[in-house]
Every structure is written in C-alpha cells, then in structure tokens.
Design a protein around this motif. Structure first.
Motif, PDB file in Angstrom:
ATOM      1  N   LEU A  62      -6.584   2.161   0.669  1.00 50.86           N
ATOM      2  CA  LEU A  62      -7.243   1.028   0.278  1.00 50.86           C
ATOM      3  C   LEU A  62      -8.444   1.621  -0.293  1.00 50.86           C
ATOM      4  CD1 LEU A  62      -7.320  -1.512   3.094  1.00 50.86           C
ATOM      5  CD2 LEU A  62      -6.215  -1.638   0.803  1.00 50.86           C
ATOM      6  N   GLU A  63      -8.990   2.922   0.383  1.00 53.79           N
ATOM      7  CA  GLU A  63     -10.348   3.437  -0.156  1.00 53.79           C
ATOM      8  C   GLU A  63      -9.865   4.050  -1.648  1.00 53.79           C
ATOM      9  OE1 GLU A  63     -11.775   7.417   1.565  1.00 53.79           O
ATOM     10  OE2 GLU A  63     -13.115   5.671   2.523  1.00 53.79           O
ATOM     11  N   GLU A  64      -8.757   4.507  -1.865  1.00 48.71           N
ATOM     12  CA  GLU A  64      -8.402   4.890  -3.274  1.00 48.71           C
ATOM     13  C   GLU A  64      -8.447   3.884  -4.145  1.00 48.71           C
ATOM     14  OE1 GLU A  64      -4.013   5.830  -4.909  1.00 48.71           O
ATOM     15  OE2 GLU A  64      -4.770   7.742  -3.550  1.00 48.71           O
ATOM     16  N   LEU A  65      -7.687   2.831  -3.864  1.00 43.94           N
ATOM     17  CA  LEU A  65      -7.751   1.719  -4.711  1.00 43.94           C
ATOM     18  C   LEU A  65      -8.995   1.106  -4.747  1.00 43.94           C
ATOM     19  CD1 LEU A  65      -5.595  -0.570  -5.889  1.00 43.94           C
ATOM     20  CD2 LEU A  65      -6.158  -1.710  -3.590  1.00 43.94           C
ATOM     21  N   LEU A  66      -9.880   1.252  -3.978  1.00 43.51           N
ATOM     22  CA  LEU A  66     -11.279   0.824  -4.457  1.00 43.51           C
ATOM     23  C   LEU A  66     -12.088   1.552  -5.293  1.00 43.51           C
ATOM     24  CD1 LEU A  66     -12.703  -0.471  -0.890  1.00 43.51           C
ATOM     25  CD2 LEU A  66     -12.636  -1.926  -3.027  1.00 43.51           C
TER      26      LEU A  66
END
Length: 108
Positions: free
Chosen positions: A91-95
């Motif tokens: 999710l951090e990468e996506l954000l």
C-alpha cells in the motif's frame, strides 16, 4: 503460505490489525469499526468467513477458551504479522506512485 504478492482486502487487513491483542468475534467487529472511524462495518457472516480463511492460512490462531464459554478468542500469528507488513509495504508503494503521478494528496 507465502505472503508475497498477496493483496489483502481492507476488511482482512483490519481484522489482522485488530488481533495484535486477543479478541473474540464481537470485539473484532468493534475494533475494526473503531480503527476505521466507523467506515468499515463487518457483518457476522463476513467476519466468520474471514476468520476461517485466516485460520486455514495460519495467519491467526484460536486461543484455548474457558470450558463453558462460547466466545472463542483469536490472536495473530507471526506469519499473519508478516502478511500485514507485506500489505502495508504494498500500500505504501501504491500511495507513493499514486501521489507522484497524480500530484495529489488525500488532504488537498
């Protein structure tokens, strides 16, 4: 089961996060609602279906309960914690990528 490349649903992620302390079904429902600011409300069928899947994956364990109690408590396992960490990194990468491309932030 490997936790790589497994995207978790929001409900499952919140269930796992709620089980860093022992909780029974109703307690999980309340904790998820609290953590999400009331946005995520788990129906009993959804919760118990997810708990069964998480037990099969060995991401949570059912704790031995009192003999006369119907309330079963659950707790996240080490592999469940690894699944949460992998999901948070995903999710951090996506954000990061989403903000980089869109130039936006949730608070703009």
């Amino acid at each position: 089961m490997s936790t790589e490349n497994v995207a978790l649903t929001e409900a499952v992620t919140y269930i796992l996060l709620s089980l860093y302390e022992p909780l029974h079904g109703y307690g999980i429902m309340q904790k998820v609602q609290n953590l999400s600011g009331g946005r995520v409300n788990l129906a009993a069928g959804t919760l118990y279906g997810a708990l069964n899947t998480l037990l099969e994956r060995r991401w949570i364990e059912a704790l031995p309960g009192e003999k006369n109690s119907r309330k079963k408590e659950y707790l996240i396992t080490q592999s469940g914690k690894e699944a949460v960490r992998a999901e948070l990194c995903r999710l951090e990468e996506l954000l990061t990528n989403g903000r980089m491309i869109s130039g936006g932030d949730c608070h703009d």
